[in-house]
Design a protein around this motif. Structure first.
Motif, PDB file in Angstrom:
ATOM      1  N   ALA A 105      -2.178   6.429 -46.448  1.00  0.00           N
ATOM      2  CA  ALA A 105      -2.267   5.429 -45.650  1.00  0.00           C
ATOM      3  C   ALA A 105      -1.850   6.252 -44.354  1.00  0.00           C
ATOM      4  O   ALA A 105      -0.992   6.871 -44.232  1.00  0.00           O
ATOM      5  CB  ALA A 105      -1.306   4.071 -45.973  1.00  0.00           C
ATOM      6  N   LYS A 106      -2.677   5.534 -43.360  1.00  0.00           N
ATOM      7  CA  LYS A 106      -2.484   6.064 -41.861  1.00  0.00           C
ATOM      8  C   LYS A 106      -2.242   5.020 -41.091  1.00  0.00           C
ATOM      9  O   LYS A 106      -3.068   3.842 -41.239  1.00  0.00           O
ATOM     10  CB  LYS A 106      -3.796   6.862 -41.299  1.00  0.00           C
ATOM     11  N   PHE A 107      -1.322   5.009 -40.061  1.00  0.00           N
ATOM     12  CA  PHE A 107      -0.941   4.067 -39.067  1.00  0.00           C
ATOM     13  C   PHE A 107      -1.074   4.563 -37.805  1.00  0.00           C
ATOM     14  O   PHE A 107      -0.744   5.770 -37.430  1.00  0.00           O
ATOM     15  CB  PHE A 107       0.658   3.519 -39.427  1.00  0.00           C
ATOM     16  N   LYS A 108      -1.536   3.616 -36.726  1.00  0.00           N
ATOM     17  CA  LYS A 108      -1.476   3.895 -35.401  1.00  0.00           C
ATOM     18  C   LYS A 108      -1.670   2.686 -34.771  1.00  0.00           C
ATOM     19  O   LYS A 108      -2.437   1.692 -35.154  1.00  0.00           O
ATOM     20  CB  LYS A 108      -2.966   4.837 -35.132  1.00  0.00           C
ATOM     21  N   HIS A 109      -0.844   2.368 -33.754  1.00  0.00           N
ATOM     22  CA  HIS A 109      -0.913   1.354 -32.603  1.00  0.00           C
ATOM     23  C   HIS A 109      -2.194   1.391 -32.018  1.00  0.00           C
ATOM     24  O   HIS A 109      -2.322   2.357 -31.508  1.00  0.00           O
ATOM     25  CB  HIS A 109       0.385   1.142 -31.857  1.00  0.00           C
ATOM     26  N   PRO A 110      -2.570   0.391 -31.987  1.00  0.00           N
ATOM     27  CA  PRO A 110      -3.992   0.126 -31.146  1.00  0.00           C
ATOM     28  C   PRO A 110      -3.805   0.975 -29.691  1.00  0.00           C
ATOM     29  O   PRO A 110      -4.794   1.542 -29.072  1.00  0.00           O
ATOM     30  CB  PRO A 110      -4.587  -1.071 -30.933  1.00  0.00           C
ATOM     31  N   LYS A 111      -2.653   0.780 -28.892  1.00  0.00           N
ATOM     32  CA  LYS A 111      -2.615   1.283 -27.630  1.00  0.00           C
ATOM     33  C   LYS A 111      -1.604   2.507 -27.723  1.00  0.00           C
ATOM     34  O   LYS A 111      -1.304   3.117 -26.550  1.00  0.00           O
ATOM     35  CB  LYS A 111      -1.741   0.303 -26.802  1.00  0.00           C
ATOM     36  N   GLY A 112      -1.342   2.893 -28.946  1.00  0.00           N
ATOM     37  CA  GLY A 112      -0.443   4.033 -29.052  1.00  0.00           C
ATOM     38  C   GLY A 112      -1.272   5.476 -28.914  1.00  0.00           C
ATOM     39  O   GLY A 112      -2.414   5.386 -29.072  1.00  0.00           O
ATOM     40  N   THR A 113      -0.535   6.673 -29.032  1.00  0.00           N
ATOM     41  CA  THR A 113      -1.040   7.944 -28.762  1.00  0.00           C
ATOM     42  C   THR A 113      -0.894   8.631 -30.286  1.00  0.00           C
ATOM     43  O   THR A 113      -1.495   9.597 -30.163  1.00  0.00           O
ATOM     44  CB  THR A 113      -0.288   8.438 -27.743  1.00  0.00           C
ATOM     45  N   LYS A 114       0.150   8.211 -31.035  1.00  0.00           N
ATOM     46  CA  LYS A 114       0.092   9.268 -32.204  1.00  0.00           C
ATOM     47  C   LYS A 114      -0.295   8.247 -33.607  1.00  0.00           C
ATOM     48  O   LYS A 114      -0.184   7.249 -33.730  1.00  0.00           O
ATOM     49  CB  LYS A 114       1.662   9.639 -32.372  1.00  0.00           C
ATOM     50  N   THR A 115      -0.748   9.135 -34.552  1.00  0.00           N
ATOM     51  CA  THR A 115      -1.259   8.667 -35.863  1.00  0.00           C
ATOM     52  C   THR A 115       0.008   9.062 -36.988  1.00  0.00           C
ATOM     53  O   THR A 115       0.465  10.267 -36.950  1.00  0.00           O
ATOM     54  CB  THR A 115      -2.423   9.025 -36.173  1.00  0.00           C
ATOM     55  N   TYR A 116       0.361   8.295 -37.632  1.00  0.00           N
ATOM     56  CA  TYR A 116       1.528   8.409 -38.661  1.00  0.00           C
ATOM     57  C   TYR A 116       0.835   8.457 -40.239  1.00  0.00           C
ATOM     58  O   TYR A 116       0.174   7.284 -40.345  1.00  0.00           O
ATOM     59  CB  TYR A 116       2.735   7.523 -38.529  1.00  0.00           C
ATOM     60  N   ALA A 117       0.778   9.292 -40.916  1.00  0.00           N
ATOM     61  CA  ALA A 117       0.189   9.375 -42.256  1.00  0.00           C
ATOM     62  C   ALA A 117       1.305   9.365 -43.022  1.00  0.00           C
ATOM     63  O   ALA A 117       2.242  10.184 -43.270  1.00  0.00           O
ATOM     64  CB  ALA A 117      -0.720  10.586 -42.226  1.00  0.00           C
ATOM     65  N   LEU A 118       1.051   8.612 -44.271  1.00  0.00           N
ATOM     66  CA  LEU A 118       2.118   8.547 -45.406  1.00  0.00           C
ATOM     67  C   LEU A 118       1.385   9.278 -46.515  1.00  0.00           C
ATOM     68  O   LEU A 118       0.376   9.541 -46.947  1.00  0.00           O
ATOM     69  CB  LEU A 118       2.102   6.987 -45.998  1.00  0.00           C
ATOM     70  N   ASP A 119       2.195  10.135 -47.194  1.00  0.00           N
ATOM     71  CA  ASP A 119       2.067  10.948 -48.411  1.00  0.00           C
ATOM     72  C   ASP A 119       2.537  10.110 -49.817  1.00  0.00           C
ATOM     73  O   ASP A 119       3.218   8.899 -49.629  1.00  0.00           O
ATOM     74  CB  ASP A 119       2.215  12.413 -48.393  1.00  0.00           C
ATOM     75  N   SER A 120       2.151  10.704 -50.714  1.00  0.00           N
ATOM     76  CA  SER A 120       2.713   9.924 -52.083  1.00  0.00           C
ATOM     77  C   SER A 120       4.089   9.704 -52.256  1.00  0.00           C
ATOM     78  O   SER A 120       4.513   9.268 -53.174  1.00  0.00           O
ATOM     79  CB  SER A 120       1.739  10.519 -53.375  1.00  0.00           C
ATOM     80  N   ASN A 121       4.908  10.736 -51.644  1.00  0.00           N
ATOM     81  CA  ASN A 121       6.429  10.704 -51.746  1.00  0.00           C
ATOM     82  C   ASN A 121       7.070   9.992 -50.623  1.00  0.00           C
ATOM     83  O   ASN A 121       8.207   9.868 -50.715  1.00  0.00           O
ATOM     84  CB  ASN A 121       6.848  12.447 -51.796  1.00  0.00           C
ATOM     85  N   GLY A 122       6.315   9.220 -49.771  1.00  0.00           N
ATOM     86  CA  GLY A 122       6.979   8.493 -48.762  1.00  0.00           C
ATOM     87  C   GLY A 122       6.980   9.301 -47.440  1.00  0.00           C
ATOM     88  O   GLY A 122       7.647   8.724 -46.583  1.00  0.00           O
TER      89      GLY A 122
END
Length: 128
Positions: A105-122
């Protein structure tokens, strides 16, 4: 009779104008610096919200996992008790038969600048 300013009055008015202009320039520079600082703090907070959303999503998915059946969560199918930012891409999959967890899963705030990706280990990785 026509009135004119004497030399002393002219100097006083010139000093007043000079003081007003220099004060305005200093205030303008301070306002620019404050605006930059405010925008930087706002971006930091938006990115922090996305990172917390990733962490909370993983924990909510794990708390809903049991040995009775396979589980699938993504941006449209969120785990119960999860009320944070949904992932914009990827999913969390739990398969009972192999007791395997797959998370991308990947997370990014619509107005944010960075993308955070989760791996299987959290673990959370950041990309600009």
């Amino acid at each position: 009779m026509k009135t004119t300013l004497t030399g002393k009055k002219e100097k006083r008015y010139f000093k007043l104008i000079k003081l007003t202009v220099s004060t305005g320039m200093i205030l303008g520079i301070l306002l620019l610096m404050a605006g930059y600082w405010y925008n930087a703090c706002q971006q930091k907070e938006l990115n922090r919200q996305a990172e917390n959303g990733a962490r909370n999503f993983y924990l909510a998915c794990l708390s809903d996992v049991d040995l009775t059946g396979d589980k699938f969560f993504d941006g449209n199918h969120l785990p119960p008790d999860y009320d944070d930012m949904p992932p914009f891409r990827g999913s969390f999959v739990y398969v009972v038969s192999g007791i395997a967890i797959r998370c991308d899963a990947k997370f990014k705030h619509p107005k944010g600048t960075k993308t955070y990706a989760l791996d299987s280990n959290g673990r959370i990785s950041v990309s600009p």
